[in-house]
Design a protein around this motif. Structure first.
Motif, PDB file in Angstrom:
ATOM      1  N   GLY A 176     -46.034  26.401  34.731  1.00  0.00           N
ATOM      2  CA  GLY A 176     -44.995  27.562  35.345  1.00  0.00           C
ATOM      3  C   GLY A 176     -44.271  28.556  34.801  1.00  0.00           C
ATOM      4  N   PHE A 177     -43.743  27.532  34.126  1.00  0.00           N
ATOM      5  CA  PHE A 177     -42.831  28.156  33.401  1.00  0.00           C
ATOM      6  C   PHE A 177     -42.975  28.560  31.805  1.00  0.00           C
ATOM      7  CE2 PHE A 177     -38.669  28.003  30.727  1.00  0.00           C
ATOM      8  CZ  PHE A 177     -37.671  29.212  31.278  1.00  0.00           C
ATOM      9  N   LEU A 178     -43.481  27.338  31.370  1.00  0.00           N
ATOM     10  CA  LEU A 178     -44.622  27.662  29.772  1.00  0.00           C
ATOM     11  C   LEU A 178     -44.981  29.149  30.231  1.00  0.00           C
ATOM     12  CD1 LEU A 178     -45.162  23.999  29.163  1.00  0.00           C
ATOM     13  CD2 LEU A 178     -43.637  25.350  28.172  1.00  0.00           C
ATOM     14  N   GLN A 179     -45.534  29.400  30.394  1.00  0.00           N
ATOM     15  CA  GLN A 179     -46.960  30.649  31.224  1.00  0.00           C
ATOM     16  C   GLN A 179     -46.033  31.364  31.404  1.00  0.00           C
ATOM     17  OE1 GLN A 179     -49.801  28.878  33.838  1.00  0.00           O
ATOM     18  NE2 GLN A 179     -51.455  28.149  32.239  1.00  0.00           N
ATOM     19  N   SER A 180     -45.229  31.953  32.194  1.00  0.00           N
ATOM     20  CA  SER A 180     -44.764  33.634  32.378  1.00  0.00           C
ATOM     21  C   SER A 180     -43.345  33.683  31.716  1.00  0.00           C
ATOM     22  CB  SER A 180     -44.114  33.121  34.445  1.00  0.00           C
ATOM     23  OG  SER A 180     -43.568  31.732  34.330  1.00  0.00           O
ATOM     24  N   ALA A 181     -42.262  32.626  31.770  1.00  0.00           N
ATOM     25  CA  ALA A 181     -41.384  32.237  30.723  1.00  0.00           C
ATOM     26  C   ALA A 181     -41.389  33.067  28.963  1.00  0.00           C
ATOM     27  CB  ALA A 181     -40.091  32.090  31.430  1.00  0.00           C
ATOM     28  N   CYS A 182     -42.222  31.814  29.202  1.00  0.00           N
ATOM     29  CA  CYS A 182     -41.884  31.234  27.394  1.00  0.00           C
ATOM     30  C   CYS A 182     -43.964  32.077  27.003  1.00  0.00           C
ATOM     31  CB  CYS A 182     -42.146  29.893  27.082  1.00  0.00           C
ATOM     32  SG  CYS A 182     -40.743  28.960  27.863  1.00  0.00           S
ATOM     33  N   GLY A 183     -44.339  32.726  27.786  1.00  0.00           N
ATOM     34  CA  GLY A 183     -45.702  33.035  27.281  1.00  0.00           C
ATOM     35  C   GLY A 183     -46.735  32.218  26.866  1.00  0.00           C
ATOM     36  N   VAL A 184     -46.863  30.660  27.140  1.00  0.00           N
ATOM     37  CA  VAL A 184     -47.911  30.575  26.649  1.00  0.00           C
ATOM     38  C   VAL A 184     -49.117  30.590  26.980  1.00  0.00           C
ATOM     39  CG1 VAL A 184     -48.815  28.202  26.713  1.00  0.00           C
ATOM     40  CG2 VAL A 184     -46.118  28.463  26.233  1.00  0.00           C
ATOM     41  N   LYS A 185     -50.665  30.486  26.218  1.00  0.00           N
ATOM     42  CA  LYS A 185     -51.407  31.001  26.502  1.00  0.00           C
ATOM     43  C   LYS A 185     -52.752  29.943  26.602  1.00  0.00           C
ATOM     44  CE  LYS A 185     -51.604  34.883  24.743  1.00  0.00           C
ATOM     45  NZ  LYS A 185     -50.270  34.828  23.580  1.00  0.00           N
ATOM     46  N   ARG A 186     -53.919  30.108  27.232  1.00  0.00           N
ATOM     47  CA  ARG A 186     -55.167  28.489  26.555  1.00  0.00           C
ATOM     48  C   ARG A 186     -54.651  28.861  25.303  1.00  0.00           C
ATOM     49  NH1 ARG A 186     -59.403  26.934  29.415  1.00  0.00           N
ATOM     50  NH2 ARG A 186     -60.801  26.055  28.406  1.00  0.00           N
ATOM     51  N   GLY A 187     -54.591  27.585  24.533  1.00  0.00           N
ATOM     52  CA  GLY A 187     -55.238  26.964  23.310  1.00  0.00           C
ATOM     53  C   GLY A 187     -53.558  27.361  22.714  1.00  0.00           C
ATOM     54  N   ASP A 188     -52.692  27.905  23.050  1.00  0.00           N
ATOM     55  CA  ASP A 188     -51.735  27.727  22.077  1.00  0.00           C
ATOM     56  C   ASP A 188     -50.438  26.713  22.382  1.00  0.00           C
ATOM     57  OD1 ASP A 188     -51.063  30.485  22.651  1.00  0.00           O
ATOM     58  OD2 ASP A 188     -49.895  30.972  23.571  1.00  0.00           O
ATOM     59  N   ARG A 189     -50.538  26.572  20.732  1.00  0.00           N
ATOM     60  CA  ARG A 189     -50.025  24.701  20.761  1.00  0.00           C
ATOM     61  C   ARG A 189     -48.430  25.159  21.571  1.00  0.00           C
ATOM     62  NH1 ARG A 189     -54.376  25.960  19.033  1.00  0.00           N
ATOM     63  NH2 ARG A 189     -55.368  24.347  17.820  1.00  0.00           N
ATOM     64  N   VAL A 190     -47.720  23.439  22.046  1.00  0.00           N
ATOM     65  CA  VAL A 190     -46.460  23.536  22.041  1.00  0.00           C
ATOM     66  C   VAL A 190     -46.089  22.406  21.553  1.00  0.00           C
ATOM     67  CG1 VAL A 190     -44.962  23.119  24.561  1.00  0.00           C
ATOM     68  CG2 VAL A 190     -46.473  24.428  24.500  1.00  0.00           C
ATOM     69  N   MET A 191     -44.812  21.896  20.721  1.00  0.00           N
ATOM     70  CA  MET A 191     -44.553  20.674  20.525  1.00  0.00           C
ATOM     71  C   MET A 191     -43.239  20.099  21.506  1.00  0.00           C
ATOM     72  SD  MET A 191     -42.153  22.231  16.863  1.00  0.00           S
ATOM     73  CE  MET A 191     -43.338  21.702  15.326  1.00  0.00           C
ATOM     74  N   ILE A 192     -43.602  18.807  21.284  1.00  0.00           N
ATOM     75  CA  ILE A 192     -43.066  17.686  22.456  1.00  0.00           C
ATOM     76  C   ILE A 192     -42.602  16.466  21.769  1.00  0.00           C
ATOM     77  CG2 ILE A 192     -43.033  16.118  24.416  1.00  0.00           C
ATOM     78  CD1 ILE A 192     -45.762  17.140  24.888  1.00  0.00           C
ATOM     79  N   ALA A 193     -41.312  16.738  21.910  1.00  0.00           N
ATOM     80  CA  ALA A 193     -40.091  15.980  20.794  1.00  0.00           C
ATOM     81  C   ALA A 193     -39.126  15.067  21.500  1.00  0.00           C
ATOM     82  CB  ALA A 193     -39.818  16.856  19.025  1.00  0.00           C
ATOM     83  N   LEU A 194     -40.116  14.312  21.980  1.00  0.00           N
ATOM     84  CA  LEU A 194     -38.602  13.127  23.501  1.00  0.00           C
ATOM     85  C   LEU A 194     -39.463  12.262  23.108  1.00  0.00           C
ATOM     86  CD1 LEU A 194     -39.972  15.918  26.572  1.00  0.00           C
ATOM     87  CD2 LEU A 194     -37.708  15.599  25.521  1.00  0.00           C
ATOM     88  N   GLN A 195     -38.136  11.351  23.115  1.00  0.00           N
ATOM     89  CA  GLN A 195     -38.370   9.787  23.542  1.00  0.00           C
ATOM     90  C   GLN A 195     -39.359   9.746  24.313  1.00  0.00           C
ATOM     91  OE1 GLN A 195     -36.977   7.893  21.143  1.00  0.00           O
ATOM     92  NE2 GLN A 195     -35.511   9.674  20.490  1.00  0.00           N
ATOM     93  N   ASN A 196     -39.400   7.772  24.959  1.00  0.00           N
ATOM     94  CA  ASN A 196     -40.523   7.647  25.662  1.00  0.00           C
ATOM     95  C   ASN A 196     -39.209   7.433  26.781  1.00  0.00           C
ATOM     96  OD1 ASN A 196     -42.195   6.754  24.576  1.00  0.00           O
ATOM     97  ND2 ASN A 196     -41.603   4.770  24.364  1.00  0.00           N
ATOM     98  N   SER A 197     -40.151   9.149  28.198  1.00  0.00           N
ATOM     99  CA  SER A 197     -38.821   8.841  29.179  1.00  0.00           C
ATOM    100  C   SER A 197     -39.610   9.513  29.741  1.00  0.00           C
ATOM    101  CB  SER A 197     -37.833   9.995  28.513  1.00  0.00           C
ATOM    102  OG  SER A 197     -38.150  11.092  28.185  1.00  0.00           O
ATOM    103  N   PRO A 198     -39.913  10.060  31.332  1.00  0.00           N
ATOM    104  CA  PRO A 198     -40.002  10.922  32.262  1.00  0.00           C
ATOM    105  C   PRO A 198     -40.206  12.258  32.102  1.00  0.00           C
ATOM    106  CG  PRO A 198     -38.595   9.952  33.647  1.00  0.00           C
ATOM    107  CD  PRO A 198     -39.057   9.348  32.235  1.00  0.00           C
ATOM    108  N   GLN A 199     -39.799  12.684  31.317  1.00  0.00           N
ATOM    109  CA  GLN A 199     -39.334  13.645  30.592  1.00  0.00           C
ATOM    110  C   GLN A 199     -41.234  14.109  29.484  1.00  0.00           C
ATOM    111  OE1 GLN A 199     -36.594  12.199  31.569  1.00  0.00           O
ATOM    112  NE2 GLN A 199     -34.988  13.618  31.564  1.00  0.00           N
ATOM    113  N   TYR A 200     -41.375  12.572  29.230  1.00  0.00           N
ATOM    114  CA  TYR A 200     -42.549  13.212  28.171  1.00  0.00           C
ATOM    115  C   TYR A 200     -43.239  13.742  29.013  1.00  0.00           C
ATOM    116  CZ  TYR A 200     -45.139  12.689  23.884  1.00  0.00           C
ATOM    117  OH  TYR A 200     -45.932  12.460  23.233  1.00  0.00           O
TER     118      TYR A 200
END
Length: 199
Positions: free
Chosen positions: A67-91
């Motif tokens: 919900g935050f990605l969509q409302s605050a960051c403006g992420v829409k269907r098909g947008d690309r989002v980078m994930i740069a995390l170690q192995n963790s629950p956050q990933y």
């Protein structure tokens, strides 16, 4: 090997009462998370340094971050989002949240340098990144230009302890300098704060 291709040779390690072929479940990977959260809400989905995150909690955090990605960051269907995390629950949370937001995951090796990440952002079209706090210095030069929104995860948020775990070599002066630097990065937001704002 069995002479009949319809009856494959069973391994002696394969349980005799288990089917040889498994049916593919219907729906998306997020749908599988929803089923797990409904069927086994208190069952551990992740265990990280002794801290357990149940399927119900995982789904709640995934929905909040999506919900935050969509409302605050403006992420829409098909947008690309980078994930740069170690192995963790956050990933795990970030991965499912990006899928829940109908976006495309761009996994980034946390060992990449700024120039490599800049290339990946330009090549993929990613404008949003979910990163580990150890990567602030790597992503900071891209903030506001290549990357418009950066959500920063603190791994210690998922560890069972009242006191934050600190590197014994980090001086209080260095920790203060790091906090000041993070405060000046445009679009910088801690993942816990992002989830709480979305609820």
């Amino acid at each position: 090997m069995s002479a009949d291709p319809a009856t494959p040779h069973r391994s002696p390690a394969w349980p005799a009462d288990e089917p040889w072929h498994l049916a593919m479940p219907e729906g998306t990977l997020y749908d599988a998370l929803v089923r797990a959260a409904l069927d086994r809400p208190s069952h551990p989905a992740t265990v990280f340094y002794g801290a357990s995150l149940s399927y119900a909690e995982l789904r709640e955090r995934v929905d909040a971050l999506a919900g935050f990605l969509q409302s605050a960051c403006g992420v829409k269907r098909g947008d690309r989002v980078m994930i740069a995390l170690q192995n963790s629950p956050q990933y795990v949370i970030a991965y499912y949240a990006v899928m829940r937001a109908d976006a495309v995951i761009v996994p980034v090796n946390p060992m990449n340098k700024t120039a490599e990440i800049d290339y990946l952002a330009a090549d993929s079209g990613a404008r949003v990144a979910i990163i580990g706090s150890e990567l602030n210095d790597i992503f900071a030069p891209l903030a506001g230009e290549a990357i418009t929104h950066t959500i920063v995860a603190q791994y210690r948020d998922e560890i069972l302890t009242r006191r934050p775990i600190r590197c014994r070599h980090a001086s209080p002066k260095r920790r203060r300098r790091c906090r000041r630097r993070r405060a000046g990065i445009p679009g910088h937001l801690r993942s816990r704060k992002a989830c709480s704002q979305a609820q």
